[in-house]
Design an enzyme around this catalytic site. Structure first.
Site, PDB file in Angstrom:
ATOM      1  N   SER A 166    -107.087  27.503  37.564  1.00 23.94           N
ATOM      2  CA  SER A 166    -107.952  26.797  36.825  1.00 23.94           C
ATOM      3  C   SER A 166    -106.989  25.746  35.767  1.00 23.94           C
ATOM      4  CB  SER A 166    -109.100  27.386  36.022  1.00 23.94           C
ATOM      5  OG  SER A 166    -109.713  26.579  35.061  1.00 23.94           O
ATOM      6  N   TYR A 179    -111.538  34.105  30.903  1.00 24.93           N
ATOM      7  CA  TYR A 179    -111.389  33.339  32.136  1.00 24.93           C
ATOM      8  C   TYR A 179    -110.038  32.906  32.115  1.00 24.93           C
ATOM      9  CZ  TYR A 179    -112.533  29.690  35.337  1.00 24.93           C
ATOM     10  OH  TYR A 179    -112.465  28.746  36.905  1.00 24.93           O
TER      11      TYR A 179
HETATM   12  P1  NAI Z   1    -119.349  28.464  42.225  1.00 29.28           P
HETATM   13  O1  NAI Z   1    -119.911  29.497  41.139  1.00 29.28           O
HETATM   14  O2  NAI Z   1    -120.288  27.472  42.822  1.00 29.28           O
HETATM   15  O3  NAI Z   1    -118.767  29.433  43.439  1.00 29.28           O
HETATM   16  C1  NAI Z   1    -118.203  30.461  43.191  1.00 29.28           C
HETATM   17  C2  NAI Z   1    -118.413  31.375  44.450  1.00 29.28           C
HETATM   18  O4  NAI Z   1    -117.574  32.457  44.342  1.00 29.28           O
HETATM   19  C3  NAI Z   1    -119.651  31.794  44.529  1.00 29.28           C
HETATM   20  O5  NAI Z   1    -119.918  31.686  46.141  1.00 29.28           O
HETATM   21  C4  NAI Z   1    -119.996  33.243  44.343  1.00 29.28           C
HETATM   22  O6  NAI Z   1    -120.758  33.881  44.971  1.00 29.28           O
HETATM   23  C5  NAI Z   1    -118.549  33.680  44.720  1.00 29.28           C
HETATM   24  N1  NAI Z   1    -118.104  35.050  44.350  1.00 29.28           N
HETATM   25  C6  NAI Z   1    -118.036  35.297  42.731  1.00 29.28           C
HETATM   26  N2  NAI Z   1    -117.878  36.359  42.873  1.00 29.28           N
HETATM   27  C7  NAI Z   1    -117.610  37.001  43.570  1.00 29.28           C
HETATM   28  C8  NAI Z   1    -117.229  38.401  44.478  1.00 29.28           C
HETATM   29  N3  NAI Z   1    -117.038  39.434  43.759  1.00 29.28           N
HETATM   30  N4  NAI Z   1    -117.158  38.404  45.589  1.00 29.28           N
HETATM   31  C9  NAI Z   1    -117.511  37.458  46.611  1.00 29.28           C
HETATM   32  N5  NAI Z   1    -117.608  36.228  46.216  1.00 29.28           N
HETATM   33  C10 NAI Z   1    -117.955  36.051  44.868  1.00 29.28           C
HETATM   34  O7  NAI Z   1    -117.995  27.786  41.467  1.00 29.28           O
HETATM   35  P2  NAI Z   1    -116.945  27.105  42.164  1.00 29.28           P
HETATM   36  O8  NAI Z   1    -117.068  25.911  41.157  1.00 29.28           O
HETATM   37  O9  NAI Z   1    -117.131  26.488  43.554  1.00 29.28           O
HETATM   38  O10 NAI Z   1    -115.543  27.686  41.901  1.00 29.28           O
HETATM   39  C11 NAI Z   1    -114.612  28.249  42.946  1.00 29.28           C
HETATM   40  C12 NAI Z   1    -113.425  28.468  42.288  1.00 29.28           C
HETATM   41  O11 NAI Z   1    -113.049  27.432  41.534  1.00 29.28           O
HETATM   42  C13 NAI Z   1    -113.725  29.437  41.229  1.00 29.28           C
HETATM   43  O12 NAI Z   1    -112.561  30.439  41.464  1.00 29.28           O
HETATM   44  C14 NAI Z   1    -113.473  28.827  40.058  1.00 29.28           C
HETATM   45  O13 NAI Z   1    -112.966  29.639  38.717  1.00 29.28           O
HETATM   46  C15 NAI Z   1    -112.447  27.685  40.234  1.00 29.28           C
HETATM   47  N6  NAI Z   1    -112.677  26.549  39.413  1.00 29.28           N
HETATM   48  C16 NAI Z   1    -113.646  25.807  39.360  1.00 29.28           C
HETATM   49  C17 NAI Z   1    -113.948  24.813  38.339  1.00 29.28           C
HETATM   50  C18 NAI Z   1    -115.052  23.859  38.430  1.00 29.28           C
HETATM   51  O14 NAI Z   1    -114.922  22.976  37.627  1.00 29.28           O
HETATM   52  N7  NAI Z   1    -116.123  24.079  39.194  1.00 29.28           N
HETATM   53  C19 NAI Z   1    -112.708  24.525  37.493  1.00 29.28           C
HETATM   54  C20 NAI Z   1    -111.712  25.349  37.663  1.00 29.28           C
HETATM   55  C21 NAI Z   1    -111.459  26.323  38.419  1.00 29.28           C
END
Ligand code: NAI
Length: 268
Positions: A166, A179
């Site tokens: 991130s 984070y």
């Molecule tokens: P999201 O919250 O929509 O998806 C995250 C996914 O990870 C969810 O499906 C959740 O169930 C899964 N997850 C979380 N903990 C878990 C675990 N212990 N075991 C298995 N699955 C788990 O978020 P998004 O935006 O799709 O995020 C994806 C990645 O991108 C994350 O690592 C987030 O930190 C990163 N990110 C997102 C940004 C954004 O603006 N959306 C910006 C920078 C980084």
């Protein structure tokens, strides 16, 4: 030019299966963590479209995971679901061990560590459990899972590891000490592991998104935040997926230890 009969034969599942076994499986397996929604889903769909057999990891939401699976199969892709908690070392070991027993001749050549959470609070007000939980989910999960897949990648001299970090892990954000620490740690670990595995033809890279339109940014004030972004908009999960798709491709074979920003020009 193939005649029609040959074309039909090639599309037949039995032909693909036999051919797959003869060629020791020409389709490679890609494991995407947190693939039930958001960026993870977009990555899973795109990798499947580009010929990977995708293993969609998810933690709890069966309905959304099924939706990812349907999106892939309706598109003609191949995928399977693998439900486990990446923040639990024993769960990671059990899941990978079980998968390997079911696929004795295969290995996972692509790993996308995408699963992540945030739990924002000013540090003076943050509970110990909130700091620990975010580190566990975003950083320790990388260690728990990646170490299990490295031996097979090394054996085959082939592997791609992409960690979804991130912008917060590069520049820090008030309210995100937990984070930012987890993602900053992930970027540093990426660079170290890349050096460990470079000679084995395994690349390890990180991707650092800015604001991407997913459930994770729900509740943020998009109107005011996008004024800070030179491109004046949030990114889309599919745009991050395109970058990951490139990093796992053969074309990216000389890129390793990098952290690539994808943020519409929003630098620190
Ligand atoms: P999201 O919250 O929509 O998806 C995250 C996914 O990870 C969810 O499906 C959740 O169930 C899964 N997850 C979380 N903990 C878990 C675990 N212990 N075991 C298995 N699955 C788990 O978020 P998004 O935006 O799709 O995020 C994806 C990645 O991108 C994350 O690592 C987030 O930190 C990163 N990110 C997102 C940004 C954004 O603006 N959306 C910006 C920078 C980084």
């Amino acid at each position: 030019m193939k005649n029609n009969r040959q074309k039909i034969l090639i599309l037949h599942p039995l032909y693909i299966d036999v051919n797959c076994r003869i060629n020791k499986c020409f389709m490679e397996y890609a494991l995407v963590t947190g693939g039930s929604r958001g960026i993870g889903r977009a990555i899973a769909v795109l990798l499947a479209r580009n010929g990977f057999k995708v293993i969609v990891n998810y933690h709890a939401n069966d309905r959304e995971a099924q939706k990812t699976l349907s999106l892939i199969t309706q598109d003609g892709g191949v995928a399977e679901l693998l439900k486990f908690n990446v923040a639990d070392n024993n769960a990671c070991m059990a899941a990978i061990d079980n998968w390997q027993q079911l696929h004795p001749d295969d290995y996972i050549s692509v790993l996308v560590n995408n699963a992540g959470i945030r739990s924002d609070e000013l540090m003076a007000l943050m509970d110990v459990s909130d700091f620990e939980r975010v580190i566990q989910n975003n950083l320790l999960s990388f260690f728990y899972l990646t170490r299990l897949l490295i031996p097979q990648m090394v054996r085959h001299r082939n592997g791609r590891i992409v960690n979804i970090a991130s912008l917060s892990g590069l520049k820090g954000v008030a309210g995100q000490t937990n984070y930012a620490a987890s993602k900053g740690g992930l970027i540093a670990a990426t660079k170290s592991l890349a050096q460990e595995l470079a000679k084995k033809k395994i690349t390890v890279n990180a991707v650092a998104p800015g604001f991407i339109r997913t459930d994770m940014v729900e509740g943020l004030d998009e109107m005011s935040l996008k004024q800070m972004i030179p491109m004046a908009r949030f990114g889309e999960p599919e745009e991050v997926a395109s970058l990951v798709n490139f990093l796992v491709s053969k074309e990216a074979s000389y890129i390793t230890g990098e952290c690539i920003n994808i943020n519409g020009g929003l630098y620190s």
